[in-house]
Design a protein around this motif. Sequence first.
Motif, PDB file in Angstrom:
ATOM      1  N   GLU A   1       0.832  -1.202   0.000  1.00 14.50           N
ATOM      2  CA  GLU A   1       0.000   0.000   0.000  1.00 14.50           C
ATOM      3  C   GLU A   1       0.865   1.250   0.000  1.00 14.50           C
ATOM      4  O   GLU A   1       1.964   1.237   0.545  1.00 14.50           O
ATOM      5  CB  GLU A   1      -0.884   0.057   1.250  1.00 14.50           C
ATOM      6  CG  GLU A   1      -1.851  -1.069   1.400  1.00 14.50           C
ATOM      7  CD  GLU A   1      -2.692  -0.939   2.662  1.00 14.50           C
ATOM      8  OE1 GLU A   1      -2.711   0.152   3.280  1.00 14.50           O
ATOM      9  OE2 GLU A   1      -3.317  -1.932   3.045  1.00 14.50           O
ATOM     10  N   ALA A   2       0.333   2.323  -0.573  1.00 10.90           N
ATOM     11  CA  ALA A   2       1.041   3.598  -0.533  1.00 10.90           C
ATOM     12  C   ALA A   2       0.073   4.751  -0.762  1.00 10.90           C
ATOM     13  O   ALA A   2      -0.943   4.602  -1.451  1.00 10.90           O
ATOM     14  CB  ALA A   2       2.146   3.648  -1.583  1.00 10.90           C
ATOM     15  N   LYS A   3       0.423   5.891  -0.172  1.00 13.24           N
ATOM     16  CA  LYS A   3      -0.257   7.158  -0.446  1.00 13.24           C
ATOM     17  C   LYS A   3       0.796   8.133  -0.944  1.00 13.24           C
ATOM     18  O   LYS A   3       1.861   8.269  -0.343  1.00 13.24           O
ATOM     19  CB  LYS A   3      -0.899   7.748   0.813  1.00 13.24           C
ATOM     20  CG  LYS A   3      -2.194   7.127   1.209  1.00 13.24           C
ATOM     21  CD  LYS A   3      -2.795   7.883   2.381  1.00 13.24           C
ATOM     22  CE  LYS A   3      -4.064   7.197   2.840  1.00 13.24           C
ATOM     23  NZ  LYS A   3      -4.643   7.871   4.019  1.00 13.24           N
TER      24      LYS A   3
ATOM     25  N   ASP B   1      -0.132   6.505 -10.674  1.00  9.53           N
ATOM     26  CA  ASP B   1       0.929   5.566 -11.026  1.00  9.53           C
ATOM     27  C   ASP B   1       2.048   5.600  -9.988  1.00  9.53           C
ATOM     28  O   ASP B   1       2.652   4.567  -9.683  1.00  9.53           O
ATOM     29  CB  ASP B   1       1.463   5.877 -12.420  1.00  9.53           C
ATOM     30  CG  ASP B   1       2.292   4.752 -12.997  1.00  9.53           C
ATOM     31  OD1 ASP B   1       1.827   3.588 -12.974  1.00  9.53           O
ATOM     32  OD2 ASP B   1       3.403   5.028 -13.472  1.00  9.53           O
ATOM     33  N   SER B   2       2.315   6.777  -9.420  1.00  8.63           N
ATOM     34  CA  SER B   2       3.351   6.869  -8.388  1.00  8.63           C
ATOM     35  C   SER B   2       2.932   6.101  -7.137  1.00  8.63           C
ATOM     36  O   SER B   2       3.753   5.419  -6.522  1.00  8.63           O
ATOM     37  CB  SER B   2       3.666   8.326  -8.051  1.00  8.63           C
ATOM     38  OG  SER B   2       2.628   8.937  -7.319  1.00  8.63           O
ATOM     39  N   ALA B   3       1.667   6.194  -6.756  1.00  8.68           N
ATOM     40  CA  ALA B   3       1.180   5.454  -5.587  1.00  8.68           C
ATOM     41  C   ALA B   3       1.196   3.948  -5.852  1.00  8.68           C
ATOM     42  O   ALA B   3       1.628   3.161  -5.008  1.00  8.68           O
ATOM     43  CB  ALA B   3      -0.227   5.920  -5.213  1.00  8.68           C
ATOM     44  N   ILE B   4       0.759   3.551  -7.036  1.00 10.03           N
ATOM     45  CA  ILE B   4       0.713   2.129  -7.394  1.00 10.03           C
ATOM     46  C   ILE B   4       2.130   1.553  -7.464  1.00 10.03           C
ATOM     47  O   ILE B   4       2.410   0.487  -6.908  1.00 10.03           O
ATOM     48  CB  ILE B   4      -0.053   1.937  -8.723  1.00 10.03           C
ATOM     49  CG1 ILE B   4      -1.530   2.300  -8.520  1.00 10.03           C
ATOM     50  CG2 ILE B   4       0.116   0.517  -9.250  1.00 10.03           C
ATOM     51  CD1 ILE B   4      -2.293   2.579  -9.796  1.00 10.03           C
ATOM     52  N   GLY B   5       3.032   2.252  -8.134  1.00 10.24           N
ATOM     53  CA  GLY B   5       4.413   1.778  -8.244  1.00 10.24           C
ATOM     54  C   GLY B   5       5.104   1.717  -6.892  1.00 10.24           C
ATOM     55  O   GLY B   5       5.850   0.773  -6.606  1.00 10.24           O
ATOM     56  N   THR B   6       4.848   2.693  -6.043  1.00 11.72           N
ATOM     57  CA  THR B   6       5.442   2.684  -4.706  1.00 11.72           C
ATOM     58  C   THR B   6       4.879   1.519  -3.896  1.00 11.72           C
ATOM     59  O   THR B   6       5.634   0.806  -3.221  1.00 11.72           O
ATOM     60  CB  THR B   6       5.197   4.028  -3.995  1.00 11.72           C
ATOM     61  OG1 THR B   6       5.791   5.069  -4.779  1.00 11.72           O
ATOM     62  CG2 THR B   6       5.787   4.039  -2.604  1.00 11.72           C
ATOM     63  N   ALA B   7       3.574   1.306  -3.970  1.00  8.89           N
ATOM     64  CA  ALA B   7       2.963   0.173  -3.262  1.00  8.89           C
ATOM     65  C   ALA B   7       3.578  -1.147  -3.731  1.00  8.89           C
ATOM     66  O   ALA B   7       3.947  -2.000  -2.926  1.00  8.89           O
ATOM     67  CB  ALA B   7       1.453   0.176  -3.485  1.00  8.89           C
ATOM     68  N   HIS B   8       3.714  -1.294  -5.043  1.00  8.22           N
ATOM     69  CA  HIS B   8       4.237  -2.556  -5.574  1.00  8.22           C
ATOM     70  C   HIS B   8       5.716  -2.750  -5.239  1.00  8.22           C
ATOM     71  O   HIS B   8       6.160  -3.881  -5.024  1.00  8.22           O
ATOM     72  CB  HIS B   8       4.001  -2.661  -7.084  1.00  8.22           C
ATOM     73  CG  HIS B   8       4.137  -4.055  -7.585  1.00  8.22           C
ATOM     74  ND1 HIS B   8       3.214  -5.032  -7.292  1.00  8.22           N
ATOM     75  CD2 HIS B   8       5.104  -4.651  -8.317  1.00  8.22           C
ATOM     76  CE1 HIS B   8       3.597  -6.173  -7.841  1.00  8.22           C
ATOM     77  NE2 HIS B   8       4.746  -5.969  -8.463  1.00  8.22           N
ATOM     78  N   SER B   9       6.457  -1.667  -5.154  1.00 11.35           N
ATOM     79  CA  SER B   9       7.884  -1.795  -4.857  1.00 11.35           C
ATOM     80  C   SER B   9       8.129  -2.392  -3.472  1.00 11.35           C
ATOM     81  O   SER B   9       9.189  -2.968  -3.228  1.00 11.35           O
ATOM     82  CB  SER B   9       8.597  -0.446  -4.997  1.00 11.35           C
ATOM     83  OG  SER B   9       8.228   0.435  -3.961  1.00 11.35           O
ATOM     84  N   THR B  10       7.142  -2.292  -2.579  1.00  9.31           N
ATOM     85  CA  THR B  10       7.294  -2.889  -1.251  1.00  9.31           C
ATOM     86  C   THR B  10       7.147  -4.405  -1.282  1.00  9.31           C
ATOM     87  O   THR B  10       7.471  -5.080  -0.305  1.00  9.31           O
ATOM     88  CB  THR B  10       6.282  -2.320  -0.243  1.00  9.31           C
ATOM     89  OG1 THR B  10       4.961  -2.737  -0.603  1.00  9.31           O
ATOM     90  CG2 THR B  10       6.368  -0.803  -0.161  1.00  9.31           C
TER      91      THR B  10
END
Length: 157
Positions: free
Chosen positions: A47-49, A76-85
């Motif tokens: 997850e990311a905000k 896309d920044s929130a989705i990519g950040t969430a996925h990077s975790t």
Amino acid sequence: MKQIPVLEYLQMSIDGKSITDYSTFQEYPTAISKTLKITISHIALGEAKTEIEADALLHGNQQGTVHGGLLCELADSAIGTAHSTLIREGESFTSLELKINFFRPVWKDKLTAYAKPIQSGKTITVYHCEITNSEGKIIASIVSTVMTLRGEKAKGR
């Protein structure tokens, strides 16, 4: 320099802790986030905000409202950040698709994109992301499919 997982690195950054002695295998902040001044305000596993101070004078379209492409980038920044975790060192990822529905125009406001997975598999993860304004009203709803790359497919990405 000690290398730590993305989630730990980003959480330290959000908490205001010094990250000068740490690194991670992903690049944070990203070049596009620095350019657009997108920040990460919340991080958890998957997850990311992310947030931006959107202003039509800087991010505007021909109608005088904030450009939809900026909203796509924020999501896309929130989705990519969430996925990077969720990915490990030696893995990478790529977006397969992104669909956005726009509900309200924006002229000048702080926008927040919150992304979390709605279906996670070994290779394919589908995310839902909502962008809200400072009043908590939904500006846009986004669904995106992300593919995790491993082995040779992840190299150079």
